[in-house]
Design a protein around this motif. Sequence first.
Motif, PDB file in Angstrom:
ATOM      1  N   ALA A   1       1.090   1.225  15.096  1.00  0.00           N
ATOM      2  CA  ALA A   1       2.533   1.462  15.161  1.00  0.00           C
ATOM      3  C   ALA A   1       2.903   2.503  14.108  1.00  0.00           C
ATOM      4  CB  ALA A   1       3.306   0.174  14.907  1.00  0.00           C
ATOM      5  N   VAL A   2       3.728   3.466  14.496  1.00  0.00           N
ATOM      6  CA  VAL A   2       4.222   4.477  13.561  1.00  0.00           C
ATOM      7  C   VAL A   2       5.707   4.241  13.343  1.00  0.00           C
ATOM      8  CG1 VAL A   2       4.628   6.930  13.142  1.00  0.00           C
ATOM      9  CG2 VAL A   2       2.484   6.186  14.196  1.00  0.00           C
ATOM     10  N   ASP A   3       6.091   4.033  12.103  1.00  0.00           N
ATOM     11  CA  ASP A   3       7.491   3.802  11.718  1.00  0.00           C
ATOM     12  C   ASP A   3       8.118   5.122  11.302  1.00  0.00           C
ATOM     13  OD1 ASP A   3       9.896   3.105  10.425  1.00  0.00           O
ATOM     14  OD2 ASP A   3       8.810   2.658   8.563  1.00  0.00           O
ATOM     15  N   ALA A   4       9.006   5.633  12.147  1.00  0.00           N
ATOM     16  CA  ALA A   4       9.755   6.859  11.833  1.00  0.00           C
ATOM     17  C   ALA A   4      11.237   6.614  12.083  1.00  0.00           C
ATOM     18  CB  ALA A   4       9.240   8.024  12.669  1.00  0.00           C
TER      19      ALA A   4
ATOM     20  N   VAL B   1       0.368  -0.492  10.578  1.00  0.00           N
ATOM     21  CA  VAL B   1       1.584   0.325  10.604  1.00  0.00           C
ATOM     22  C   VAL B   1       1.436   1.529   9.684  1.00  0.00           C
ATOM     23  CG1 VAL B   1       4.083   0.362  10.192  1.00  0.00           C
ATOM     24  CG2 VAL B   1       2.993  -1.721  11.075  1.00  0.00           C
ATOM     25  N   LEU B   2       1.801   2.683  10.198  1.00  0.00           N
ATOM     26  CA  LEU B   2       1.868   3.917   9.419  1.00  0.00           C
ATOM     27  C   LEU B   2       3.329   4.301   9.278  1.00  0.00           C
ATOM     28  CD1 LEU B   2       0.786   6.550   8.124  1.00  0.00           C
ATOM     29  CD2 LEU B   2       0.544   7.470  10.449  1.00  0.00           C
ATOM     30  N   ALA B   3       3.811   4.447   8.039  1.00  0.00           N
ATOM     31  CA  ALA B   3       5.206   4.818   7.798  1.00  0.00           C
ATOM     32  C   ALA B   3       5.315   6.316   7.537  1.00  0.00           C
ATOM     33  CB  ALA B   3       5.771   4.046   6.613  1.00  0.00           C
ATOM     34  N   ALA B   4       6.326   6.930   8.131  1.00  0.00           N
ATOM     35  CA  ALA B   4       6.607   8.344   7.907  1.00  0.00           C
ATOM     36  C   ALA B   4       7.552   8.483   6.720  1.00  0.00           C
ATOM     37  CB  ALA B   4       7.232   8.961   9.156  1.00  0.00           C
TER      38      ALA B   4
ATOM     39  N   ALA C   1       4.056  -1.525   5.665  1.00  0.00           N
ATOM     40  CA  ALA C   1       3.078  -0.580   6.202  1.00  0.00           C
ATOM     41  C   ALA C   1       1.715  -0.750   5.534  1.00  0.00           C
ATOM     42  CB  ALA C   1       3.579   0.846   6.002  1.00  0.00           C
ATOM     43  N   GLN C   2       0.685  -0.402   6.286  1.00  0.00           N
ATOM     44  CA  GLN C   2      -0.657  -0.334   5.699  1.00  0.00           C
ATOM     45  C   GLN C   2      -0.852   0.999   5.002  1.00  0.00           C
ATOM     46  OE1 GLN C   2      -0.242  -2.105   8.771  1.00  0.00           O
ATOM     47  NE2 GLN C   2      -0.376  -3.746   7.269  1.00  0.00           N
TER      48      GLN C   2
END
Length: 527
Positions: free
Chosen positions: A132-135, A170-173, A193-194
């Motif tokens: 999952a990408v958090d943007a 999770v990857l956060a932008a 986020a990881q």
Amino acid sequence: MIVVTPRQMQEIDARAIKKYKVPGLTLMENAARALTEKAREMLAPDSPGAEQSVCLVCGPGNNGGDGLAAARLLKEQGCEVQVFLLGSTRYLKGDAGTNVKKLKAARIKITEIKGGQGLSVLMAVLKKSGLAVDAIFGTGFKGTADHRISGASKLAGQIIEAINSSGRPVLAADIPSGVNGKTGQALGPAVKAQATVTLGLLKTGLLFYPGRSLAGEISIADIGFPQKAIDEQKVNAGTIEAIEAKRMLPGRKPDAYKGSCGTMLVLAGSAGMTGAACLASLSALRSGAGLVYLGIPESLSDIMEAKLTEVITKPMPETRTKTLSLHALDRIKALMTKADSLLIGPGLSTYPETVELVQAVIKNIKIPAVLDADALNALSGNGQLLHSQAPLVLTPHYGEMARLSGWSIAEIKADPIRAASQFSVKYSLTIVLKGAPTVIAGSSGHLWINTTGNSGMATAGAGDVLAGLIAGLLAQGLSPERAAALGVYLHGLAGDLAAENKTEYCMLAGDILDHLPLAYKKLMEVS
């Protein structure tokens, strides 16, 4: 490494676009490339199907635009992408709007989340995704996630909770959504986020808790800001890096002798608090100082002489409660003429006569000094004593800072950078505001945010070790700002080394002291 607030980052961004003619779309594309590279790294390698699918959750601003651009790049690299937008595409303008058009041209569907149905679809997709990408929100976020955004009625918090409960990496932008980009606080739901790819420069909100723990592994992506656009911002804050700390180490000549390595006076200890005097004195010696005198209530001198082989104890007049007496003032004045620095405060007590002595000593300081613990308590309500001709370093925790400044602990915790910087400039001194992380603010207006240390250092006596270390570095000729920054870094590094051997549960202040030599050794080996 410099650290910026969201406002400073916005100004650098605007300068790069307007003054240096870097297209905003180019910056967004570079940000997307960095996110894509990290996303590919986080996906399970060589795994087909769901393990190579990415669910990107985007907000209506430029942070969302970064996510939209990353979706297109990931698709081009063979990943399956599912794109969700909080709100409607018709609200997206500028560079983010341009990326909506690019996704449509690439036949990539954007699912708009405007109500419960869109949220249900997102939850189902998340469960089947490899990442999952958090943007959703960028570093300019303030307040709580649950507020109306471009037609989406209070769904942001539920979306964040869906991401967190999905069990997906999770990857956060730029910064985890829900975290204040300046303070690191999260007043409502926030993404855990990881990994976080922060764009351009490191943000202050990624260094303070809970933002620091919510961000996971942090990497900084160069997205093309001209160096001049950054330099013209005149950023005054940074982290203390190992190479910088190494340069701060005081020099030692081959023909050095104890008198040339700095002489220090410690005023510390009272009945029941001899440990504070012991830890502070030994830490001063471990710093590299050549001579350390310890002024101690006379009835405690025998105890301290047995404990401290290398420290020179100076028995002094005491009160009936075995604390330093006002009658010790003349002896202290005489010892200060022989010393290169002073540490006053650890374990002195708040007995009224001792408080009066501390205040009298502060009035007479003419050498660089560290004011810690009960010296800070003696200053509460007596801020005029801080207008000193001598270089001062104060080492308060949040509670002591509240008593010194008149601000509440909540106000200080909400913005420790502002609290430390305003106080240091007001009184022209150096503040070491102890916390996680510790903030060092110099009278010049420069700030350091420390990155060493761990929770095991939340133990009685750790502050005494730090105070002795800083004062010992002052005795060796470092400026207050450098002594404070280097001392805090080494103290945290020693704590990290101690945690490796003792664990964060079992660490004692003495373990930090015992690992100082290894911390110095590790720093000296940095290249």
